[in-house]
Design a protein around this motif. Structure first.
Motif, PDB file in Angstrom:
ATOM      1  N   GLN A 335     -28.609 -23.792 -28.859  1.00  0.00           N
ATOM      2  CA  GLN A 335     -27.488 -23.362 -28.027  1.00  0.00           C
ATOM      3  C   GLN A 335     -26.151 -23.633 -28.728  1.00  0.00           C
ATOM      4  OE1 GLN A 335     -28.281 -21.667 -25.508  1.00  0.00           O
ATOM      5  NE2 GLN A 335     -30.075 -22.460 -24.460  1.00  0.00           N
ATOM      6  N   LYS A 336     -25.094 -23.037 -28.221  1.00  0.00           N
ATOM      7  CA  LYS A 336     -23.807 -23.067 -28.922  1.00  0.00           C
ATOM      8  C   LYS A 336     -23.215 -24.473 -29.014  1.00  0.00           C
ATOM      9  CE  LYS A 336     -20.997 -21.924 -24.843  1.00  0.00           C
ATOM     10  NZ  LYS A 336     -19.973 -20.986 -24.297  1.00  0.00           N
ATOM     11  N   TYR A 367     -27.018 -20.317 -32.123  1.00  0.00           N
ATOM     12  CA  TYR A 367     -25.682 -19.996 -31.616  1.00  0.00           C
ATOM     13  C   TYR A 367     -24.660 -21.071 -31.999  1.00  0.00           C
ATOM     14  CZ  TYR A 367     -28.510 -16.783 -28.888  1.00  0.00           C
ATOM     15  OH  TYR A 367     -29.414 -15.802 -28.507  1.00  0.00           O
ATOM     16  N   ALA A 368     -25.087 -22.080 -32.755  1.00  0.00           N
ATOM     17  CA  ALA A 368     -24.192 -23.120 -33.268  1.00  0.00           C
ATOM     18  C   ALA A 368     -23.996 -22.895 -34.767  1.00  0.00           C
ATOM     19  CB  ALA A 368     -24.778 -24.507 -32.987  1.00  0.00           C
ATOM     20  N   ASP A 369     -22.950 -23.496 -35.329  1.00  0.00           N
ATOM     21  CA  ASP A 369     -22.652 -23.211 -36.734  1.00  0.00           C
ATOM     22  C   ASP A 369     -22.827 -24.403 -37.660  1.00  0.00           C
ATOM     23  OD1 ASP A 369     -20.494 -24.730 -35.961  1.00  0.00           O
ATOM     24  OD2 ASP A 369     -19.039 -23.080 -36.052  1.00  0.00           O
TER      25      ASP A 369
END
Length: 447
Positions: A335-336, A367-369
């Motif tokens: 998830q982000k 969705y995370a960097d």
């Protein structure tokens, strides 16, 4: 919709009987589960999550159900003698889908620990069980979970209080016993309070040569800093159909080790859904499959990183012979807000014949960097160079093949942290590859 019609009609006709032989907490979820089941129906192979197993076909036959909770003439403590050597366990039995309570192990569990009938414990403490029962296993997202929730009348509860560490492994033997073709709906609720530690070994066995259809739903809550080792070993027979959904929720700094080993089966469909709710948690999810003849094994997993600083590891390996079919679909979702996630997903497969089939689909949704995630899969045959090398040194072809198969699947077995169980599985795997019956000595059930 033909395959589910018989279950819709059954519930309409037998609803009161199901309620009368269960308890309030379980009954409170039934009607909603029934509505969800009617709305969904069994998924067809166009549904992504079920595209490798024809669920409608599995549920088409007319199986009997023991809705009146009639006791079967079996004392498992007399019949089942195949404890893993040198592994001191507290052994409990579930006969079909009912906790066996006429006799219990002599070993004393730590104070406050509960291993017992879900129905009985829900009657003693309904508010506590209601906090957990059917909260992870959503009936509106999975038809088999809805069917199980609608029909399950008893189950197994494992509860470990805060900071209690159970040194002795808890072994639960699930025995299928019937004189007629039977459907069973097994339910398991595991509650690990913060700081608790436990090792659970579930063994699936068949006492009779009948057609069995088993649904199983396991919900496991693992609190802050808690540790759960959950080992599932299937040794049934070719007439057995097993559909198992496992739901695990991990809180901060918790640890889960989940291993599922399929040695003997007919058709098996396992789904694992694990969600990280607290930072610093870790999981190791491993699967080993040995299948031949016309056996079918489908493992489907979802690991959901909802928060950051968590680590997940997956390793699934298959060895398929004859006309066996295997499938693995694994999704890791980041998830982000789940920064600093570390994840590794690996699926390796051997097809020993041209008629064996393997379907593999490892997937990542990120969705995370700021993450470290990798996945991969292979499908192939035995290494010709390795076979040639061994034969050049005097190892005949059949033995060389067995040694390479054993080494391949051994990587999964080596992940098991219980040394006696690990050693026993190495022996059972070797026997399985040699075509020997891998039943434990001294067990009268399978004779």
């Amino acid at each position: 919709m033909n395959s589910e019609k018989q279950y819709i009609d059954l519930y309409g006709d037998a609803r009161q009987m199901i309620f009368d032989h269960s308890t309030g907490v379980l009954n409170a979820m039934r009607d909603q589960a029934f509505d969800d089941f009617k709305a969904q129906g069994f998924p067809n192979r166009k549904v992504e999550q079920y595209k490798y197993t024809d669920m409608q076909k599995l549920f088409e036959p007319d199986y009997g159900l023991n809705l009146k909770r009639i006791e079967f003439p079996l004392n498992p403590y007399d019949a089942f003698k195949c404890d893993v050597p040198n592994l001191s366990t507290s052994m409990y039995f579930v006969v079909n889908d009912q906790f066996y309570k006429k006799a219990l192990p002599k070993a004393t569990l730590p104070e406050g620990v509960i291993v017992g009938s879900l129905k009985d414990e829900a009657e003693k403490n309904p508010d506590f069980i209601a906090k957990y029962y059917a909260r992870l296993a959503k009936t509106n997202t999975d038809a088999v979970t809805a069917l199980n929730t609608m029909l399950a009348q008893d189950g197994l509860l494992v509860y470990v209080p805060k900071n209690v560490k159970i040194d002795r492994a808890i072994q639960v033997v699930n025995i299928l016993r019937s004189d007629v073709d039977l459907m069973v709906n097994r339910r398991v609720l595991i509650i690990m309070e913060p700081g608790a530690e436990a090792k659970l070994l579930f063994c699936d066995d068949s006492a009779d040569d009948r057609n069995f259809l088993g649904t199983q739903v396991i919900e496991a809550y693992v609190g802050d800093n808690a540790s759960l080792d959950l080992y599932c070993l299937e040794e049934t027979h070719a007439k057995n159909v097993r559909v198992s959904n496992v739901y695990i929720e991990q809180q901060a700094n918790s640890r889960v080790n989940h291993d599922v080993i399929t040695l003997h089966n007919g058709v098996t469909r396992n789904h694992l859904e694990l969600v990280f709710k607290g930072e610093g948690a870790e999981c190791w999810c491993n699967g080993g499959v040995i299948a031949d003849k016309n056996q079918h094994v489908d493992n489907n997993t979802l690991i959901d990183h909802e928060v950051g600083h968590c680590t997940s590891n997956e390793l699934y390996k298959y060895v398929l012979d004859d006309k066996a079919t295997g499938a693995f679909a694994g999704l890791v979702r980041v998830q982000k807000d789940a920064q600093k996630t570390v994840s590794q997903e690996t699926n390796r497969n051997l097809c020993m014949t041209r008629s064996a089939h393997m379907y593999t689909q490892p997937m990542l949704e990120i969705y995370a960097d700021d993450v470290k995630c990798a996945h991969g899969s292979t499908v192939g045959q035995l290494n010709d160079a390795a076979m040639f090398y061994m034969q050049q040194r005097g190892v005949d072809e059949r033995e060389a093949k067995l040694l390479l198969e054993f080494a391949f699947i051994g990587e999964v077995i080596d992940q098991i942290k219980l040394a006696p169980l690990r050693d026993r599985l190495h022996l059972l795997v070797e026997k399985r590859f040699r075509g020997e019956l891998a039943k434990c000595e001294g067990c009268r059930i399978c004779r």
